[in-house]
Design an enzyme around this catalytic site. Structure first.
Site, PDB file in Angstrom:
ATOM      1  N   VAL A  16       0.826  -1.253   0.069  1.00 25.24           N
ATOM      2  CA  VAL A  16       0.062   0.010   0.046  1.00 25.24           C
ATOM      3  C   VAL A  16       0.873   1.141   0.026  1.00 25.24           C
ATOM      4  O   VAL A  16       0.628   2.315  -0.767  1.00 25.24           O
ATOM      5  CB  VAL A  16      -1.175  -0.006   1.053  1.00 25.24           C
ATOM      6  CG1 VAL A  16      -1.763   1.453   1.290  1.00 25.24           C
ATOM      7  CG2 VAL A  16      -1.945  -1.226   1.346  1.00 25.24           C
ATOM      8  N   ARG A 110     -10.491   2.008  12.814  1.00 24.22           N
ATOM      9  CA  ARG A 110     -11.533   2.155  12.089  1.00 24.22           C
ATOM     10  C   ARG A 110     -12.796   2.033  12.716  1.00 24.22           C
ATOM     11  O   ARG A 110     -13.784   2.943  12.430  1.00 24.22           O
ATOM     12  CB  ARG A 110     -11.753   0.898  11.061  1.00 24.22           C
ATOM     13  CG  ARG A 110     -11.027   0.931   9.984  1.00 24.22           C
ATOM     14  CD  ARG A 110     -11.152  -0.012   8.881  1.00 24.22           C
ATOM     15  NE  ARG A 110      -9.896  -0.284   8.030  1.00 24.22           N
ATOM     16  CZ  ARG A 110      -9.567  -1.301   7.505  1.00 24.22           C
ATOM     17  NH1 ARG A 110     -10.269  -2.575   7.888  1.00 24.22           N
ATOM     18  NH2 ARG A 110      -8.510  -1.358   6.589  1.00 24.22           N
ATOM     19  N   CYS A 150     -10.439  -3.188   2.199  1.00 23.65           N
ATOM     20  CA  CYS A 150     -10.576  -2.882   0.546  1.00 23.65           C
ATOM     21  C   CYS A 150     -11.776  -3.749   0.020  1.00 23.65           C
ATOM     22  O   CYS A 150     -12.187  -3.382  -1.001  1.00 23.65           O
ATOM     23  CB  CYS A 150      -9.156  -3.744   0.186  1.00 23.65           C
ATOM     24  SG  CYS A 150      -8.634  -5.234   1.072  1.00 23.65           S
ATOM     25  N   GLN A 177     -11.039 -12.561  -3.140  1.00 27.62           N
ATOM     26  CA  GLN A 177      -9.788 -11.653  -3.058  1.00 27.62           C
ATOM     27  C   GLN A 177      -8.444 -11.926  -3.571  1.00 27.62           C
ATOM     28  O   GLN A 177      -8.019 -13.098  -3.352  1.00 27.62           O
ATOM     29  CB  GLN A 177      -9.632 -11.219  -1.301  1.00 27.62           C
ATOM     30  CG  GLN A 177     -11.234 -10.911  -1.008  1.00 27.62           C
ATOM     31  CD  GLN A 177     -11.248 -10.414   0.540  1.00 27.62           C
ATOM     32  OE1 GLN A 177     -12.287 -10.531   1.363  1.00 27.62           O
ATOM     33  NE2 GLN A 177     -10.025  -9.818   1.056  1.00 27.62           N
ATOM     34  N   GLY A 181      -3.861  -8.555  -1.539  1.00 28.40           N
ATOM     35  CA  GLY A 181      -4.412  -7.997  -0.425  1.00 28.40           C
ATOM     36  C   GLY A 181      -3.798  -8.404   0.946  1.00 28.40           C
ATOM     37  O   GLY A 181      -4.113  -7.989   1.956  1.00 28.40           O
ATOM     38  N   GLU A 203     -11.603 -10.981   8.447  1.00 30.87           N
ATOM     39  CA  GLU A 203     -11.875 -10.072   7.149  1.00 30.87           C
ATOM     40  C   GLU A 203     -13.494 -10.414   7.319  1.00 30.87           C
ATOM     41  O   GLU A 203     -14.163  -9.249   6.991  1.00 30.87           O
ATOM     42  CB  GLU A 203     -11.344 -10.787   5.914  1.00 30.87           C
ATOM     43  CG  GLU A 203     -11.554 -10.059   4.743  1.00 30.87           C
ATOM     44  CD  GLU A 203     -10.321  -9.031   4.489  1.00 30.87           C
ATOM     45  OE1 GLU A 203      -9.827  -8.925   5.566  1.00 30.87           O
ATOM     46  OE2 GLU A 203     -10.503  -8.416   3.596  1.00 30.87           O
ATOM     47  N   HIS A 243     -10.278  -7.291  -6.084  1.00 32.40           N
ATOM     48  CA  HIS A 243     -11.151  -8.116  -5.204  1.00 32.40           C
ATOM     49  C   HIS A 243     -12.507  -8.056  -6.101  1.00 32.40           C
ATOM     50  O   HIS A 243     -13.291  -7.039  -6.364  1.00 32.40           O
ATOM     51  CB  HIS A 243     -11.461  -7.459  -3.934  1.00 32.40           C
ATOM     52  CG  HIS A 243     -10.043  -7.582  -3.050  1.00 32.40           C
ATOM     53  ND1 HIS A 243      -8.981  -8.321  -3.282  1.00 32.40           N
ATOM     54  CD2 HIS A 243      -9.888  -6.951  -1.576  1.00 32.40           C
ATOM     55  CE1 HIS A 243      -8.154  -8.238  -2.181  1.00 32.40           C
ATOM     56  NE2 HIS A 243      -8.778  -7.371  -1.188  1.00 32.40           N
ATOM     57  N   ASN A 328      -8.008  -3.298  -4.921  1.00 30.81           N
ATOM     58  CA  ASN A 328      -7.866  -3.566  -3.670  1.00 30.81           C
ATOM     59  C   ASN A 328      -6.724  -2.279  -3.078  1.00 30.81           C
ATOM     60  O   ASN A 328      -6.618  -1.943  -1.874  1.00 30.81           O
ATOM     61  CB  ASN A 328      -7.342  -4.818  -3.084  1.00 30.81           C
ATOM     62  CG  ASN A 328      -6.292  -5.517  -3.917  1.00 30.81           C
ATOM     63  OD1 ASN A 328      -6.276  -5.481  -5.181  1.00 30.81           O
ATOM     64  ND2 ASN A 328      -5.266  -5.886  -3.184  1.00 30.81           N
ATOM     65  N   THR A 329      -5.451  -2.096  -3.891  1.00 35.64           N
ATOM     66  CA  THR A 329      -4.554  -1.345  -3.331  1.00 35.64           C
ATOM     67  C   THR A 329      -4.766   0.143  -3.772  1.00 35.64           C
ATOM     68  O   THR A 329      -4.222   1.077  -3.369  1.00 35.64           O
ATOM     69  CB  THR A 329      -3.214  -1.656  -3.570  1.00 35.64           C
ATOM     70  OG1 THR A 329      -3.023  -1.884  -4.768  1.00 35.64           O
ATOM     71  CG2 THR A 329      -2.757  -3.240  -3.123  1.00 35.64           C
TER      72      THR A 329
HETATM   73  P1  NAP Z   1       3.070  -4.898   3.586  1.00 31.56           P
HETATM   74  O1  NAP Z   1       3.295  -4.911   2.105  1.00 31.56           O
HETATM   75  O2  NAP Z   1       3.317  -6.229   4.672  1.00 31.56           O
HETATM   76  O3  NAP Z   1       3.940  -3.511   4.328  1.00 31.56           O
HETATM   77  C1  NAP Z   1       3.924  -3.330   5.651  1.00 31.56           C
HETATM   78  C2  NAP Z   1       4.805  -1.912   5.700  1.00 31.56           C
HETATM   79  O4  NAP Z   1       4.687  -1.609   7.092  1.00 31.56           O
HETATM   80  C3  NAP Z   1       6.193  -1.998   5.233  1.00 31.56           C
HETATM   81  O5  NAP Z   1       6.604  -0.636   4.833  1.00 31.56           O
HETATM   82  C4  NAP Z   1       7.214  -2.387   6.346  1.00 31.56           C
HETATM   83  O6  NAP Z   1       8.298  -1.864   6.369  1.00 31.56           O
HETATM   84  C5  NAP Z   1       6.177  -1.494   7.635  1.00 31.56           C
HETATM   85  N1  NAP Z   1       6.510  -2.142   8.801  1.00 31.56           N
HETATM   86  C6  NAP Z   1       6.412  -3.322   9.408  1.00 31.56           C
HETATM   87  N2  NAP Z   1       6.566  -3.463  10.675  1.00 31.56           N
HETATM   88  C7  NAP Z   1       6.989  -2.107  11.060  1.00 31.56           C
HETATM   89  C8  NAP Z   1       7.303  -1.549  12.218  1.00 31.56           C
HETATM   90  N3  NAP Z   1       7.646  -2.460  13.357  1.00 31.56           N
HETATM   91  N4  NAP Z   1       7.900  -0.377  12.342  1.00 31.56           N
HETATM   92  C9  NAP Z   1       7.447   0.611  11.098  1.00 31.56           C
HETATM   93  N5  NAP Z   1       7.126  -0.004   9.910  1.00 31.56           N
HETATM   94  C10 NAP Z   1       6.917  -1.165   9.854  1.00 31.56           C
HETATM   95  O7  NAP Z   1       1.431  -4.519   3.846  1.00 31.56           O
HETATM   96  P2  NAP Z   1       0.506  -3.789   3.237  1.00 31.56           P
HETATM   97  O8  NAP Z   1      -0.488  -4.722   2.296  1.00 31.56           O
HETATM   98  O9  NAP Z   1       1.065  -2.702   2.464  1.00 31.56           O
HETATM   99  O10 NAP Z   1      -0.484  -3.234   4.129  1.00 31.56           O
HETATM  100  C11 NAP Z   1      -0.399  -2.223   5.014  1.00 31.56           C
HETATM  101  C12 NAP Z   1      -1.737  -1.653   5.820  1.00 31.56           C
HETATM  102  O11 NAP Z   1      -2.716  -1.511   4.873  1.00 31.56           O
HETATM  103  C13 NAP Z   1      -2.212  -3.300   6.799  1.00 31.56           C
HETATM  104  O12 NAP Z   1      -2.613  -2.604   7.667  1.00 31.56           O
HETATM  105  C14 NAP Z   1      -3.255  -3.665   5.749  1.00 31.56           C
HETATM  106  O13 NAP Z   1      -4.321  -4.327   6.685  1.00 31.56           O
HETATM  107  C15 NAP Z   1      -3.792  -2.335   5.133  1.00 31.56           C
HETATM  108  N6  NAP Z   1      -4.358  -2.666   3.785  1.00 31.56           N
HETATM  109  C16 NAP Z   1      -3.991  -3.288   3.011  1.00 31.56           C
HETATM  110  C17 NAP Z   1      -4.604  -3.548   1.460  1.00 31.56           C
HETATM  111  C18 NAP Z   1      -4.017  -4.278   0.665  1.00 31.56           C
HETATM  112  O14 NAP Z   1      -4.671  -4.512  -0.450  1.00 31.56           O
HETATM  113  N7  NAP Z   1      -2.788  -4.693   0.523  1.00 31.56           N
HETATM  114  C19 NAP Z   1      -5.724  -2.946   1.320  1.00 31.56           C
HETATM  115  C20 NAP Z   1      -6.214  -2.148   2.489  1.00 31.56           C
HETATM  116  C21 NAP Z   1      -5.607  -2.022   3.624  1.00 31.56           C
HETATM  117  P3  NAP Z   1       9.453  -2.801   6.114  1.00 31.56           P
HETATM  118  O15 NAP Z   1       9.478  -3.013   4.611  1.00 31.56           O
HETATM  119  O16 NAP Z   1      10.827  -2.096   6.641  1.00 31.56           O
HETATM  120  O17 NAP Z   1       9.434  -3.961   7.090  1.00 31.56           O
END
Ligand code: NAP
Length: 351
Positions: A16, A110, A150, A177, A181, A203, A243, A328-329
């Site tokens: 994201v 939320r 999402c 999905q 996601g 979810e 999704h 979704n993103t």
């Molecule tokens: P992701 O790809 O796993 O990315 C996680 C991010 O958080 C990375 O930048 C990671 O940094 C950072 N992070 C992890 N642990 C951390 C810590 N201890 N301190 C600071 N930063 C930290 O996850 P994502 O899919 O982008 O999702 C992020 C959020 O958006 C989640 O809450 C998810 O539920 C929500 N979301 C996601 C989607 C989707 O479709 N993917 C849709 C809606 C909402 P590093 O690279 O340095 O580890």
């Protein structure tokens, strides 16, 4: 706007976070100046630590930015958060208490009663909660606004015109999905190839509870939940982005299929009327072909900011059924937060 508003992205290296950076690269009002991630990445150049998975190249403006950690001070006024759930709750509240305007994708905040859960086309009047939030917490400039899950975003965008015109008593939803996601690298490929996983932790509960808040009404200092029962089954399918949801509805007033389709096609709301930079011209796109919407063909409709419906037809158990699909993103995450921030700028909550 004479000068752009400075923005920080939390979780900037994730799925994201990358979308935020891509979508904000030529934004007319916002400029990304700070990127925050975990200790794994902090102190290093963004281009050195980010495993960039979005189709364009890393924007030049982001490549050289030195990634900060959560313990570092932020100078930006606006914070877009894509932190993992669990971590987001306290950090986002602390930043708002410092006077930052925080727009979050994480699920943690939320359902907090004084946090608006916002889809600008659906429940703009819930922005009245910001005064309640500031009063409850003694904040003058800070705020937290969340966007929904999402799948919830695309479901509720599609429900909104029907809800307004005919009322909805029951909604039965099955989601299909995309793998993205779950973030990156997400679900192992050996679990996804040739397979469907009929469970995504938490979810179903999120979609059911968030829908009631989004369609609820502002009543004094809180949101009164909408009178609708939602039953959801969530599955993970071997699709990269987008999704899809199968939806059946029992309505409160009778409606013909053509009337339902018209309500989708003619749906316009505040973002379109206010001309917000990220607003899709048509928040709901209707596909007539019998085999649409499909993720590969339809997830990028309106630059990924629309919900795409199709197969609208009578339901032999309830009243009407259809399929809805959305990115979704983009509209499901980063694009939704950006649209929320644009709305708050336009409404004078951010200057
Ligand atoms: P992701 O790809 O796993 O990315 C996680 C991010 O958080 C990375 O930048 C990671 O940094 C950072 N992070 C992890 N642990 C951390 C810590 N201890 N301190 C600071 N930063 C930290 O996850 P994502 O899919 O982008 O999702 C992020 C959020 O958006 C989640 O809450 C998810 O539920 C929500 N979301 C996601 C989607 C989707 O479709 N993917 C849709 C809606 C909402 P590093 O690279 O340095 O580890």
């Amino acid at each position: 706007m004479a000068e752009k508003l400075s923005v920080a992205v939390l979780g900037a290296t994730g799925s994201v976070g990358q979308r935020f950076i891509q979508l904000l690269q030529r934004h007319p009002w916002f400029e990304v100046n700070e990127l925050v991630a975990s200790d794994r990445s902090s102190g290093q150049k963004y281009s050195d630590v980010c495993d960039w998975r979005v189709s364009d190249a890393i924007p030049e403006s982001a490549r050289e930015i030195r990634v900060k950690g959560l313990q570092d001070k932020l100078d930006s006024q606006i914070v877009f958060s894509s932190l993992p759930g669990g971590l987001a709750s306290t950090i986002e509240i602390e930043l708002a208490a410092q006077g930052k305007q925080v727009f979050t994708n994480a699920s943690d905040n939320r359902m907090i009663p004084d946090v608006p859960l916002m889809i600008p086309e659906v429940n703009k009047e819930h922005l009245a909660l910001i005064d309640v939030q500031r009063q409850n917490r003694g904040w003058d400039r800070g705020l937290v606004v969340a966007n929904p899950n999402c799948s919830t975003i695309h479901l509720v965008l599609a429900l909104k015109p029907i809800w307004e015109q005919f009322g909805i008593e029951l909604a039965m939803v099955t989601t299909l999905q995309a793998v993205s996601g779950a973030g990156y690298p997400g679900v192992p490929s050996l679990d996804m190839v040739d397979n469907i996983v009929p469970y995504i932790g938490g979810e179903e509960e999120k979609i059911e509870s968030e829908t009631l808040k989004l369609l609820g009404t502002m009543s004094g200092d809180h949101i009164a939940s909408a009178a609708i029962t939602v039953s959801t089954q969530c599955t993970r399918v071997p699709v990269r982005d987008g999704h899809t949801e199968s939806v059946s509805l029992k309505l409160r007033k009778p409606a013909g299929i053509e009337q339902i389709i018209d309500s989708f096609r003619s749906f316009q709301a505040s973002p379109q009327k206010l001309g917000l930079p990220s607003a899709p011209a048509n928040p709901i796109v209707v596909r007539d072909q019998a085999d649409r919407p499909q993720p590969v063909l339809d997830r990028d409709a309106e630059s990924g900011m629309a919900s795409v419906v199709g197969r609208v037809r009578e339901c032999s158990i309830f009243d009407v059924k259809f399929m809805v699909l959305g990115h979704n993103t983009i509209r499901g995450a980063a694009g939704a937060s950006i649209l929320n921030a644009e709305l708050l700028v336009k409404e004078g909550f951010i200057s």
